[in-house]
Scaffold this active site. Sequence first.
Site, PDB file in Angstrom:
ATOM      1  N   TYR A   1       0.882  -1.171   0.000  1.00  0.00           N
ATOM      2  CA  TYR A   1       0.000   0.000   0.000  1.00  0.00           C
ATOM      3  C   TYR A   1       0.915   1.215   0.000  1.00  0.00           C
ATOM      4  CZ  TYR A   1      -3.830   3.055   1.723  1.00  0.00           C
ATOM      5  OH  TYR A   1      -4.758   4.047   1.894  1.00  0.00           O
TER       6      TYR A   1
ATOM      7  N   LYS B   1      -0.635  -1.044  -4.488  1.00  0.00           N
ATOM      8  CA  LYS B   1      -1.759  -0.111  -4.527  1.00  0.00           C
ATOM      9  C   LYS B   1      -1.128   1.269  -4.548  1.00  0.00           C
ATOM     10  CE  LYS B   1      -5.787   1.470  -1.803  1.00  0.00           C
ATOM     11  NZ  LYS B   1      -5.423   2.883  -1.569  1.00  0.00           N
TER      12      LYS B   1
END
Length: 296
Positions: free
Chosen positions: A137, A167
Amino acid sequence: MKTKQELAGIYVASITAYDQAGNVDAAALQKLMHRNINEGAAGFFVGGSSGECFMLTEAERVQVFEAAAAYAGKTNLIAHVGAIGTAEAVRYAKAAMGMGYDVVAATAPFYYGFSPKEVCRYYYDIAEASGSPVLIYNFPGNTHREFDVANPDYIQLFKSGAILGVKQTNYNLFQMERILNLNPDLIAFDGYDETMVAGQALGSSGSIGSTFNMMLPHYKKIFDLFDAGKREEALALQHKANNCMEAMCRVGLIPAIKYELARQGYPVGEARRPFSPLTDEQKAYVDGVLDEYLVK
């Protein structure tokens, strides 16, 4: 492990629903997830920034995983397990995978100035504990941790098999493309709602967004139009979506999302302090922009 094709698509970065007493409300979250699945969500990113993750206790974070796990096997589920300490992140990863989640994701450990080797070790440990590659992330605006794609430790990490992909909650989409260039087997998700079409153009297989909680049909149209080669139509809808995003960010994104969900008939409580609820003036402003530009 699901394939890249099976994991592709639009994911809701789920909010955390609270009841009137401020406790996690599993039923309210599940009701919203049911709606989002019917709207075409490919899956859910659970326990991330939109879910106020670092404002929850450890028990509450696990409780949110449990609530969303009601849909395990029915949709794709990604659990955000990031923490400052590896041991805490590992506990979340083991819990989520035990509940039937498909993937775990983690922010880089923040606050302390960890070295690249230490950051990489954190991801290797989470992958080993979960028994599955980890989705990074990448949110440097909040973690203040950049992944230097020229650093040998990060190069090794991206090529190691311990990482599923990224991400990319970072306006630097060139970085995302360079990560995919290092290892074409990785999967990338665009992490900023407002850059969906740009992410698709540079190789993302999907998008994970906070405003998808309350405006998913609009973004699903953008995603599908771009995939169909109708780029001008997709960009026109992206402009409208960005008008909505700009308005919500001006008044406070998470409080605005929760307010608009309640307005749509899905009360999920207010964002926790120090977030502030919207004033009547702010509500009127956001309502006006969404009423003008949101495609339902």
